[in-house]
Design an enzyme around this catalytic site. Structure first.
Site, PDB file in Angstrom:
ATOM      1  N   ASP A 266      61.778  58.161  16.446  1.00 25.22           N
ATOM      2  CA  ASP A 266      60.640  57.258  16.641  1.00 25.22           C
ATOM      3  C   ASP A 266      59.374  58.000  16.222  1.00 25.22           C
ATOM      4  OD1 ASP A 266      59.832  54.561  18.230  1.00 25.22           O
ATOM      5  OD2 ASP A 266      58.297  56.110  18.494  1.00 25.22           O
TER       6      ASP A 266
ATOM      7  N   ASN B   5      48.153  52.342  12.727  1.00 25.93           N
ATOM      8  CA  ASN B   5      47.842  50.967  12.318  1.00 25.93           C
ATOM      9  C   ASN B   5      46.453  50.542  12.784  1.00 25.93           C
ATOM     10  OD1 ASN B   5      50.156  50.382  10.908  1.00 25.93           O
ATOM     11  ND2 ASN B   5      51.258  49.571  12.673  1.00 25.93           N
TER      12      ASN B   5
ATOM     13  N   HIS C 158      47.245  48.549   8.405  1.00 24.28           N
ATOM     14  CA  HIS C 158      48.692  48.414   8.235  1.00 24.28           C
ATOM     15  C   HIS C 158      49.184  49.046   6.935  1.00 24.28           C
ATOM     16  CE1 HIS C 158      49.551  45.927  11.744  1.00 24.28           C
ATOM     17  NE2 HIS C 158      48.405  45.282  11.516  1.00 24.28           N
TER      18      HIS C 158
ATOM     19  N   ASP D 292      52.286  51.505   6.708  1.00 24.81           N
ATOM     20  CA  ASP D 292      53.438  51.357   5.806  1.00 24.81           C
ATOM     21  C   ASP D 292      53.687  52.638   5.029  1.00 24.81           C
ATOM     22  OD1 ASP D 292      53.745  48.807   6.701  1.00 24.81           O
ATOM     23  OD2 ASP D 292      52.834  47.838   4.940  1.00 24.81           O
TER      24      ASP D 292
ATOM     25  N   GLU E 255      58.825  51.284  13.944  1.00 26.67           N
ATOM     26  CA  GLU E 255      58.775  52.712  13.624  1.00 26.67           C
ATOM     27  C   GLU E 255      60.021  53.434  14.126  1.00 26.67           C
ATOM     28  OE1 GLU E 255      56.476  52.228  17.536  1.00 26.67           O
ATOM     29  OE2 GLU E 255      56.975  51.074  15.752  1.00 26.67           O
TER      30      GLU E 255
END
Length: 553
Positions: A402, A410, A415, A419, A445
């Site tokens: 994770d 973010n 965003h 990404d 994630e």
């Protein structure tokens, strides 16, 4: 004289029937006659003086007849077993009414002049290697032929009674020449019919093989399987040529050699500029023009003609089919160009279908953002890996990953930056996989890695290596670098932490959350009782900004 002539013709009729049967022995023994042979047998009375005939097995049972109602009956007369079954021809001459003669167009004129006709019934034995395998019975109406002979004899005797010897010689000469001409005509007709039948059979075989090739190619599951099918079929479809097939590599700079057959060979790689067919975008035939140039991939060249067929799929060139004539088959090789072109088209459609199927499969099992496998594929792969470990006893580990503080990426940078972080982490995980190991993005994630054939210690080492690899990543977004990326890692081992996929995933997740609770950026291993042990101290020293601990599972 008539009997001799009829027996000679019967011998020719028998030869025509036997030559056109694909397997005479099997046909006479079992009565199993394929469609093409049955069609020929049915049309034979229309192209000969035979108006009716039957095929017998060795016991005298009728296995085929122009009169279907006779099939299955037996010949009751004794001469069949005493003479015919011993390889002797049996001739019967009798007078029959018009109703006994089958009304074919070829015999209409013969049967319209009188109600009583002279018919010859000839039993011809069929042998193979001196062994009796069956017989053929022919019926022929020689009424007109008999009348002609009688008329000529009477006229000759009336006019040339004083010189009977000379007349007899003249009649004999005329008869000989007539018979000779008839035999030659029959032979020529038989040769033409055989050539026509051979052409039709060859065409039917080519159509059948092309159909089978298309069916098999469309069912292939991979390009390797497809090219194996191509090699096997091309050996039968074009036996007079050796060949090979090339397909563009992913880089599109070269073509990779994939398969060859019939004694042909292929190079590992060729350049598209080295083939005149690819350079000109159409089929290239070496040996068809007064001036030719040899393709680089055809070297060393010995002067034999060859074809280069570009393989097209959806308007794009995807490969090359190369065929070269065998020694001494130049004319037959050139005649096969159209058939070879059809084969190239079948191969091109099959390649397009396989590639489209692969693309659709990738889309169904791949995460579009990172390119890693998705949760669906991960679950199926984990289930198969557990089944394999149960059968072989090989070790298996599951790693849950994770990204730490991903929400902040973010919220702070947008965003797009998030990404980029996920893609960077996904690339690091995929780079860290080896052999049959699988990296998956299961959502957001969160990631997981399936490590078959890894002992618990190996899996812990790999987990720490992956953590360090992610920590070393630098991601630039716009004009600046994003903050350092770290991950929390949880590890579960089979069968210590469970024997079901959901058990291993739950333990790995619990270990992951334990790592987060202990400060993130570290590796934790689960326990079968759902407790976790810190393991990072064994893997790396304590550094500023990270929480690390280590313990044996």
């Amino acid at each position: 004289m008539l009997r001799t002539d009829i027996l000679k013709q019967a011998e020719l009729w028998k030869r025509r029937v036997v030559l056109h049967l694909e397997d005479p022995e099997t046909a006479l023994r079992t009565g199993q006659i394929d469609h093409h042979d049955a069609e020929f047998l049915s049309t034979m009375p229309e192209a000969s003086d035979v108006y009716r005939f039957k095929l017998f097995d060795t016991s005298g049972r009728v296995v085929w007849s122009t009169r279907p109602e006779e099939i299955g009956t037996s010949e009751p007369r004794n001469f069949f077993r005493s003479d015919v079954a011993r390889g002797m021809t049996h001739y019967i001459q009798e007078t029959v009414p018009l109703s006994e003669i089958d009304g074919l167009d070829l015999h209409t004129e013969n049967t319209s002049k009188t109600t009583q006709h002279h018919v010859a019934e000839v039993f011809m034995p069929v042998t193979k290697n001196g062994r009796f395998i069956g017989a053929i019975e022919f019926f022929t109406d020689f009424t007109d032929l008999r009348s002609t002979f009688i008329y000529r004899l009477r006229v000759s005797l009336a006019i040339l009674s004083g010189i009977a010897l000379l007349a007899l010689s003249a009649v004999s000469l005329v008869t000989y020449r007539t018979n000779r001409y008839q035999l030659q005509s029959l032979k020529n007709r038989s040769d033409k019919e055989r050539e026509l039948m051979d052409d039709q059979l060859r065409l039917a075989r080519e159509v059948r093989l092309l159909g089978e090739l298309n069916e098999w190619l469309q069912s292939s599951r991979s390009l390797d399987e497809l090219f194996d099918m191509v090699s096997r079929f091309m050996t039968h479809i074009l036996p007079e040529a050796e060949g090979s097939v090339y397909v563009y590599s992913n880089s599109r700079d070269v073509l990779d050699g994939c398969a060859s057959w019939n004694g042909g060979s292929h190079k590992a790689h060729i350049h598209p500029e080295g083939c005149w067919g690819l350079r000109r975008g159409r089929t290239y035939e070496f040996g068809a023009s007064e001036v030719d140039f040899v393709c680089e991939h055809a070297e060393p060249h010995d002067g034999r003609p060859y074809f280069c067929f570009p393989i097209l799929a959806h308007g794009e060139t995807v490969g090359l089919l190369h065929l070269r004539a065998h020694e001494g088959s130049g004319e037959a090789f050139h005649d096969s160009k159209k058939l070879a072109q059809l084969c190239a088209e079948q191969i091109s459609m099959a390649i397009a279908n396989v590639r489209m199927r692969d693309q659709l499969h990738d889309q169904s099992v791949r995460d579009p953002l990172t390119g890693l496998f998705n949760r669906r594929h991960m679950t199926e792969t984990l289930r198969k890996a557990i089944s394999r470990s149960q059968q072989t006893g090989s070790p298996l580990s599951l790693i849950a990953v994770d990204v730490d503080h991903f929400k902040k990426f973010n919220d702070t940078h947008g965003h797009d930056a998030g990404d980029m972080v996920l893609r960077a982490v996904g690339s690091a995980l995929e780079t860290g996989c080896d052999r049959d190991e699988v990296a998956c993005r299961i959502g957001g994630e969160e990631f997981m890695l399936i490590l078959p054939d890894n002992t618990p210690d190996d899996a812990m080492t790999r987990a720490e290596q992956i953590r360090q690899a992610v920590e070393a990543i630098t991601v630039r977004y716009g004009e600046k670098s994003l903050p350092r990326i770290t991950i929390s890692v949880g590890v579960a081992h089979y069968p210590t932490h469970g024997v079901m996929p959901q058990d291993l995933m739950r333990v790995a997740d619990d270990a992951l959350y334990a790592a987060k609770d202990k400060g993130r950026n570290q590796v934790q291993v689960g326990k079968s009782n759902q407790t976790v042990t810190d393991i990072a101290d064994r893997k790396r020293p304590v550094v500023s900004g990270s929480s690390t601990s280590l313990a044996k599972p």
